[in-house]
Design a protein around this motif. Structure first.
Motif, PDB file in Angstrom:
ATOM      1  N   ALA A   9     -14.360  -0.011  37.542  1.00  0.00           N
ATOM      2  CA  ALA A   9     -15.325  -0.154  39.292  1.00  0.00           C
ATOM      3  C   ALA A   9     -16.605  -0.667  39.048  1.00  0.00           C
ATOM      4  N   GLN A  10     -16.958  -0.356  38.326  1.00  0.00           N
ATOM      5  CA  GLN A  10     -18.416  -0.031  38.050  1.00  0.00           C
ATOM      6  C   GLN A  10     -19.210  -1.253  37.340  1.00  0.00           C
ATOM      7  N   ILE A  11     -18.187  -1.997  36.442  1.00  0.00           N
ATOM      8  CA  ILE A  11     -18.488  -3.373  36.339  1.00  0.00           C
ATOM      9  C   ILE A  11     -17.997  -4.336  37.383  1.00  0.00           C
ATOM     10  N   VAL A  12     -17.432  -4.343  38.441  1.00  0.00           N
ATOM     11  CA  VAL A  12     -17.003  -5.410  39.497  1.00  0.00           C
ATOM     12  C   VAL A  12     -18.203  -4.737  40.216  1.00  0.00           C
ATOM     13  N   CYS A  13     -18.673  -3.601  40.982  1.00  0.00           N
ATOM     14  CA  CYS A  13     -19.886  -3.465  41.841  1.00  0.00           C
ATOM     15  C   CYS A  13     -20.848  -3.526  41.309  1.00  0.00           C
ATOM     16  N   ASP A  14     -21.225  -3.994  40.040  1.00  0.00           N
ATOM     17  CA  ASP A  14     -22.713  -4.148  39.237  1.00  0.00           C
ATOM     18  C   ASP A  14     -22.729  -5.243  38.887  1.00  0.00           C
ATOM     19  N   ASP A  15     -21.875  -6.274  39.540  1.00  0.00           N
ATOM     20  CA  ASP A  15     -22.081  -7.587  39.095  1.00  0.00           C
ATOM     21  C   ASP A  15     -22.668  -8.347  41.400  1.00  0.00           C
ATOM     22  N   LEU A  16     -21.243  -7.694  41.400  1.00  0.00           N
ATOM     23  CA  LEU A  16     -21.348  -7.246  43.039  1.00  0.00           C
ATOM     24  C   LEU A  16     -22.600  -6.790  43.958  1.00  0.00           C
ATOM     25  N   ALA A  17     -23.432  -6.368  42.967  1.00  0.00           N
ATOM     26  CA  ALA A  17     -24.873  -5.439  43.616  1.00  0.00           C
ATOM     27  C   ALA A  17     -25.861  -6.700  43.330  1.00  0.00           C
ATOM     28  N   LYS A  18     -26.083  -7.280  42.191  1.00  0.00           N
ATOM     29  CA  LYS A  18     -26.742  -8.251  41.690  1.00  0.00           C
ATOM     30  C   LYS A  18     -26.780  -9.363  42.411  1.00  0.00           C
ATOM     31  N   GLU A  19     -25.323 -10.024  43.162  1.00  0.00           N
ATOM     32  CA  GLU A  19     -25.626 -11.108  43.814  1.00  0.00           C
ATOM     33  C   GLU A  19     -26.164 -10.416  44.781  1.00  0.00           C
ATOM     34  N   PHE A  20     -25.399  -9.846  46.021  1.00  0.00           N
ATOM     35  CA  PHE A  20     -26.454  -9.790  47.417  1.00  0.00           C
ATOM     36  C   PHE A  20     -27.479  -8.408  47.693  1.00  0.00           C
ATOM     37  N   LYS A  21     -28.022  -7.850  46.341  1.00  0.00           N
ATOM     38  CA  LYS A  21     -29.287  -7.510  46.034  1.00  0.00           C
ATOM     39  C   LYS A  21     -28.846  -6.318  47.189  1.00  0.00           C
ATOM     40  N   GLU A  22     -27.293  -5.322  47.134  1.00  0.00           N
ATOM     41  CA  GLU A  22     -27.269  -4.696  48.156  1.00  0.00           C
ATOM     42  C   GLU A  22     -26.556  -3.739  47.888  1.00  0.00           C
ATOM     43  N   THR A  23     -26.482  -2.378  47.995  1.00  0.00           N
ATOM     44  CA  THR A  23     -25.658  -1.525  47.755  1.00  0.00           C
ATOM     45  C   THR A  23     -23.867  -1.555  47.536  1.00  0.00           C
ATOM     46  N   CYS A  24     -22.963  -1.821  46.345  1.00  0.00           N
ATOM     47  CA  CYS A  24     -21.289  -2.169  46.486  1.00  0.00           C
ATOM     48  C   CYS A  24     -20.657  -0.420  45.861  1.00  0.00           C
ATOM     49  N   TYR A  25     -19.581  -0.375  45.926  1.00  0.00           N
ATOM     50  CA  TYR A  25     -18.560   0.399  45.840  1.00  0.00           C
ATOM     51  C   TYR A  25     -17.401   0.223  45.641  1.00  0.00           C
ATOM     52  N   MET A  26     -16.380   1.165  44.813  1.00  0.00           N
ATOM     53  CA  MET A  26     -15.539   0.977  45.450  1.00  0.00           C
ATOM     54  C   MET A  26     -14.220   2.821  45.445  1.00  0.00           C
ATOM     55  N   VAL A  27     -13.944   2.350  46.627  1.00  0.00           N
ATOM     56  CA  VAL A  27     -12.829   3.841  46.842  1.00  0.00           C
ATOM     57  C   VAL A  27     -11.805   3.526  46.221  1.00  0.00           C
ATOM     58  N   ARG A  28     -10.784   4.607  46.438  1.00  0.00           N
ATOM     59  CA  ARG A  28      -9.785   5.400  46.001  1.00  0.00           C
ATOM     60  C   ARG A  28      -8.531   6.186  46.930  1.00  0.00           C
ATOM     61  N   LEU A  29      -7.246   5.611  47.142  1.00  0.00           N
ATOM     62  CA  LEU A  29      -6.960   6.334  47.775  1.00  0.00           C
ATOM     63  C   LEU A  29      -6.263   7.961  47.145  1.00  0.00           C
ATOM     64  N   GLN A  84      -4.282  12.178  47.819  1.00  0.00           N
ATOM     65  CA  GLN A  84      -4.017  12.622  48.451  1.00  0.00           C
ATOM     66  C   GLN A  84      -3.716  13.310  49.911  1.00  0.00           C
ATOM     67  N   ARG A  85      -5.221  13.279  50.570  1.00  0.00           N
ATOM     68  CA  ARG A  85      -5.278  13.720  51.186  1.00  0.00           C
ATOM     69  C   ARG A  85      -6.830  13.101  52.072  1.00  0.00           C
ATOM     70  N   HIS A  86      -7.292  12.226  50.926  1.00  0.00           N
ATOM     71  CA  HIS A  86      -8.471  11.675  51.407  1.00  0.00           C
ATOM     72  C   HIS A  86      -8.739  10.202  50.999  1.00  0.00           C
ATOM     73  N   VAL A  87      -9.813   9.900  51.285  1.00  0.00           N
ATOM     74  CA  VAL A  87     -10.282   8.301  50.493  1.00  0.00           C
ATOM     75  C   VAL A  87     -11.660   8.667  49.604  1.00  0.00           C
ATOM     76  N   ARG A  88     -11.978   8.621  48.415  1.00  0.00           N
ATOM     77  CA  ARG A  88     -12.982   8.882  47.761  1.00  0.00           C
ATOM     78  C   ARG A  88     -13.328   8.228  47.168  1.00  0.00           C
ATOM     79  N   ALA A  89     -14.834   7.835  46.794  1.00  0.00           N
ATOM     80  CA  ALA A  89     -15.623   6.718  46.308  1.00  0.00           C
ATOM     81  C   ALA A  89     -15.386   7.274  44.448  1.00  0.00           C
ATOM     82  N   ILE A  90     -15.558   6.130  43.954  1.00  0.00           N
ATOM     83  CA  ILE A  90     -14.901   6.265  42.694  1.00  0.00           C
ATOM     84  C   ILE A  90     -16.217   5.387  41.577  1.00  0.00           C
ATOM     85  N   ALA A  91     -17.524   4.847  42.280  1.00  0.00           N
ATOM     86  CA  ALA A  91     -17.986   3.646  41.798  1.00  0.00           C
ATOM     87  C   ALA A  91     -19.181   3.645  42.797  1.00  0.00           C
ATOM     88  N   ARG A  92     -19.919   3.384  42.277  1.00  0.00           N
ATOM     89  CA  ARG A  92     -21.152   2.660  43.303  1.00  0.00           C
ATOM     90  C   ARG A  92     -22.595   2.431  42.291  1.00  0.00           C
TER      91      ARG A  92
END
Length: 256
Positions: free
Chosen positions: A89-109, A111-119
């Protein structure tokens, strides 16, 4: 395997599921009976229960052959090594952040929440939101909505607070309105958070479709409205979908 294990009811279900999973293709009832060493009527009964619970899936309308079902795929993906998943997830977020110069992140489902796993936050990126490990408001965050749009009603009931709290004047607080928004996500393939959490912040997110398992993750980009509105939506969405597909391929290579 001990003689006691062989007689456990659950063991017979697991034997059938393992045979189908190991085949990597549709398997007929007769072949399953031969490979498991179980009587055909017993296999028929076990398969019906496994199909009803989503562990297996009938290949076609006549229940003549069977493949691994959505629920078993979801268990497999959710059980992958979390450090490895977070690394991808971090690899994908890093590449996307470089492209847009904005914060990119990934989240995961969860049992009772949606939580960020990389930024990944570049120097000018918006750093105050979406920290790894943080829970996101499921009715407001674009990344959460990108996941919830593909879940069943029971999962929505478990994840959504009642009532839906207003975080800003733009937050959706009606379940009916939220379901309309989730339908739009399914139609367009992306979700938007337009000042629903912070009056000055926007976010876009795309679901990550995992083969056989549906949507358990999403990929997003966030930033101040003044900057994010300057980037064409179609450009953002295309890059998010490409990143989502890339991450799905990464997990598929591990799970498969």
């Amino acid at each position: 395997m001990s003689e006691r294990q062989k007689t456990l009811p659950l063991e017979r279900y697991m034997r059938v599921a393992e045979v189908v999973a190991a085949s990597h293709q549709s398997v007929g009832l007769t072949e399953i009976a031969v490979l498991t060493g179980l009587p055909k009527p017993t296999v028929h009964r076990l398969i019906n229960a496994l199909v009803d619970t989503g562990i297996l899936e009938a290949d076609g309308a006549h229940y003549k052959s069977f493949t691994v079902g959505r629920r078993l795929w979801r268990i497999l993906y959710l059980g992958l090594d979390r450090d490895k998943v977070a690394g991808y997830a971090q690899i994908v977020c890093d590449d996307l952040a470089k492209e847009f110069k904005e914060t990119c992140y990934m989240v995961r489902l969860g049992q009772r929440h949606v939580r960020a796993i990389a930024r990944s936050a570049p120097d000018q990126g918006h750093r105050l939101h979406v920290l790894p490990g943080a829970e996101l408001p499921p009715h407001a965050a674009s990344s959460a909505k990108a996941i919830l749009a593909y879940q069943d009603g029971e999962t929505l009931d478990r994840l959504l607070p009642d009532p839906l709290p207003a975080l800003t004047e733009h937050t959706i607080t009606s379940r009916a309105d939220l379901e309309v928004d989730l339908a739009r996500v399914r139609e367009t393939g992306y979700a938007i958070c337009d000042r629903e959490i912070d009056d000055n912040v926007m976010a876009y997110a795309c679901p990550i479709h995992l083969a056989g398992a549906g949507v358990l993750y999403s990929l997003g980009v966030t930033g101040p409205c003044s900057r994010l509105r300057q980037i064409p939506t179609e450009e953002l969405v295309a890059a998010l979908k490409q990143g989502a597909s890339r991450f799905a391929d990464m997990l598929g290579a591990v799970a498969g």
